[in-house]
Design a protein around this motif. Structure first.
Motif, mmCIF file in Angstrom:
data_model
loop_
_atom_site.group_PDB
_atom_site.id
_atom_site.type_symbol
_atom_site.label_atom_id
_atom_site.label_comp_id
_atom_site.label_asym_id
_atom_site.label_seq_id
_atom_site.Cartn_x
_atom_site.Cartn_y
_atom_site.Cartn_z
ATOM 1 N N PHE A 57 13.826 117.904 -46.209
ATOM 2 C CA PHE A 57 13.153 116.915 -45.356
ATOM 3 C C PHE A 57 12.998 115.604 -46.141
ATOM 4 N N LYS A 58 13.840 114.621 -45.800
ATOM 5 C CA LYS A 58 13.908 113.387 -46.585
ATOM 6 C C LYS A 58 12.569 112.645 -46.657
ATOM 7 N N VAL A 59 11.879 112.557 -45.522
ATOM 8 C CA VAL A 59 10.625 111.800 -45.503
ATOM 9 C C VAL A 59 9.651 112.373 -46.533
ATOM 10 N N LEU A 60 9.572 113.703 -46.584
ATOM 11 C CA LEU A 60 8.637 114.318 -47.527
ATOM 12 C C LEU A 60 9.088 114.103 -48.970
ATOM 13 N N ASP A 72 10.633 111.521 -50.098
ATOM 14 C CA ASP A 72 10.279 110.123 -50.414
ATOM 15 C C ASP A 72 8.784 109.969 -50.684
ATOM 16 N N VAL A 73 7.966 110.633 -49.851
ATOM 17 C CA VAL A 73 6.515 110.462 -49.993
ATOM 18 C C VAL A 73 6.006 111.181 -51.242
ATOM 19 N N LEU A 114 6.596 108.934 -54.164
ATOM 20 C CA LEU A 114 5.567 107.883 -54.275
ATOM 21 C C LEU A 114 4.269 108.453 -54.834
ATOM 22 N N ARG A 141 2.393 107.757 -59.045
ATOM 23 C CA ARG A 141 1.059 107.242 -59.375
ATOM 24 C C ARG A 141 0.469 107.927 -60.600
ATOM 25 N N MET A 187 5.268 125.399 -45.821
ATOM 26 C CA MET A 187 4.409 125.212 -44.647
ATOM 27 C C MET A 187 3.856 126.552 -44.159
ATOM 28 N N ASP A 191 0.181 121.288 -47.154
ATOM 29 C CA ASP A 191 -1.077 120.590 -46.854
ATOM 30 C C ASP A 191 -1.866 120.255 -48.114
ATOM 31 N N GLU A 228 5.522 119.237 -40.298
ATOM 32 C CA GLU A 228 5.856 118.720 -41.624
ATOM 33 C C GLU A 228 5.811 117.190 -41.649
ATOM 34 N N MET A 229 6.131 116.578 -40.505
ATOM 35 C CA MET A 229 6.021 115.114 -40.444
ATOM 36 C C MET A 229 4.556 114.696 -40.507
ATOM 37 N N VAL A 261 2.230 116.245 -42.100
ATOM 38 C CA VAL A 261 1.857 116.390 -43.517
ATOM 39 C C VAL A 261 2.348 115.183 -44.317
ATOM 40 N N ALA A 262 3.599 114.776 -44.073
ATOM 41 C CA ALA A 262 4.179 113.659 -44.835
ATOM 42 C C ALA A 262 3.436 112.358 -44.564
ATOM 43 N N LEU A 279 0.018 112.447 -46.228
ATOM 44 C CA LEU A 279 0.144 112.253 -47.680
ATOM 45 C C LEU A 279 0.420 110.779 -47.991
ATOM 46 N N LEU A 280 1.272 110.156 -47.170
ATOM 47 C CA LEU A 280 1.583 108.735 -47.387
ATOM 48 C C LEU A 280 0.324 107.869 -47.221
ATOM 49 N N SER A 292 -2.677 108.735 -47.652
ATOM 50 C CA SER A 292 -3.640 109.001 -48.729
ATOM 51 C C SER A 292 -3.371 108.126 -49.950
ATOM 52 N N LEU A 293 -2.180 107.520 -50.020
ATOM 53 C CA LEU A 293 -1.850 106.642 -51.151
ATOM 54 C C LEU A 293 -2.546 105.292 -51.031
ATOM 55 N N SER A 294 -3.061 104.988 -49.849
ATOM 56 C CA SER A 294 -3.753 103.714 -49.653
ATOM 57 C C SER A 294 -5.263 103.921 -49.702
ATOM 58 N N LYS A 350 12.084 106.895 -38.857
ATOM 59 C CA LYS A 350 11.480 107.881 -39.766
ATOM 60 C C LYS A 350 12.094 107.851 -41.167
ATOM 61 N N ASP A 351 13.376 107.559 -41.269
ATOM 62 C CA ASP A 351 13.990 107.522 -42.599
ATOM 63 C C ASP A 351 13.391 106.439 -43.494
ATOM 64 N N LEU A 403 10.068 105.540 -43.328
ATOM 65 C CA LEU A 403 8.603 105.631 -43.300
ATOM 66 C C LEU A 403 7.986 105.393 -44.674
ATOM 67 N N ALA A 404 8.537 106.049 -45.693
ATOM 68 C CA ALA A 404 7.913 105.980 -47.020
ATOM 69 C C ALA A 404 7.836 104.546 -47.524
#
Lengths: 143, 127
Positions: A15-18, A20-21, A24, A28, A88, A110, B12-13, B15-16, B19-20, B22-24, B104-105, B107-108
């Motif tokens: 899952f690419k989005v995850l 990437d996140v 990030l 940190r 998950m 989570d 899963e989206m 969750v992502a 998480l994103l 939460s970085l702010s 979505k690609d 988003l990060a």
């Protein structure tokens, strides 16, 4: 920050989005260096071979196989990187089989925000890591 | 603090995105839902500053939910997200009343900026 003290991390998840996140999120932490990421088993195998990360963060399914089989494959090839499985679902059987294959940590996705950095540091020190919910799921199979 | 709502039928989206966010240090998640009807209900009850919402969802899709939210005349800003890229989908998002669109690609790299931008009252359409 990349230096001798950094823990070199590879992220393997389809899952690419995850991916990437998580990158990030880990950037940190002062002691983490994400060396690359991979969407499937073949890419992960190649990157572990060439980059020799200290820790691999891996989804419980890395196409085309599950985390237990993927871990077994890494160990057969002599890869010594510590492996943290992220999931998950937290199926007790998969947690059990992943540890038997040589995984070092397991957590629900989570819990990444709260526990992933701690998990990476723990497995890098040679400890086994179970997040709170993974520990609950794993204890159920042992009762 | 920007009060943000999230709506996506893919666990899963969710969750992502959580998480994103939460970085702010400037964003607070006020509700997380899995279809457009739940997103509309969240907006009615909690009036978030920004709603980040998937387009393709069961019960009520993101386009229809955005139209209903626009009819409420609330200050909530809507950012639609989907797997599609290009001018056409961004134009459709604008036509139903969204203030932003992010593939979505991307988003990060773009979502936090998109939320800050629409919260300032500006538009953010990434193609």
């Amino acid at each position: 920050m990349t230096d001798a003290k950094s823990i070199r991390v590879l992220i393997a998840d389809d899952f690419k989005v995850l991916r990437d996140v998580i990158r990030l999120h880990l950037e940190r932490a002062e002691d983490m260096n994400v060396v690359d990421d991979a969407p499937d088993l073949n890419d992960a195998l190649e990157l572990i071979k060439t980059l020799r990360p200290d820790v691999v963060i891996m989804n419980d399914y890395l196409p085309p196989i599950d985390s237990a089989h993927a871990t077994a494959r890494f160990r057969e090839l002599g890869f010594t990187a510590a492996i943290v499985i992220i999931s998950m679902h937290l199926e007790p059987d998969l947690i059990h089989r992943s540890f038997l294959s040589g995984a070092n940590g397991f957590m629900h996705k989570d819990e990444i925000d709260k526990y992933l950095v701690d998990a990476i540091r723990a497995v890098h020190q040679g400890e086994r890591y179970l997040s709170p919910s993974a520990r609950d799921a794993y204890n159920n199979i042992q009762k | 603090m920007i009060r943000v709502a999230i709506s996506d039928d893919h666990p899963e989206m969710r969750v992502a995105v959580q998480l994103l966010l939460s970085l702010s240090n400037e964003m607070e998640i006020v509700c997380v839902t899995s279809n457009g009807q739940e997103a509309v209900d969240c907006v009615k009850h909690l009036k978030p500053d920004v709603l980040v919402m998937d387009i393709h969802m069961p019960v009520l899709d993101g386009f229809e939910a955005t139209k209903q939210i626009a009819d409420l005349s609330f200050p909530t800003r809507v950012i639609l997200i989907s797997t599609y890229t290009g001018h056409f989908i961004a134009t459709q998002a604008a036509a139903v009343g969204a203030q932003g669109y992010v593939p979505k690609d991307d988003l990060a790299t773009l979502l936090l900026l998109a939320i800050e931008t629409v919260h300032r009252g500006e538009l953010f359409f990434a193609e």
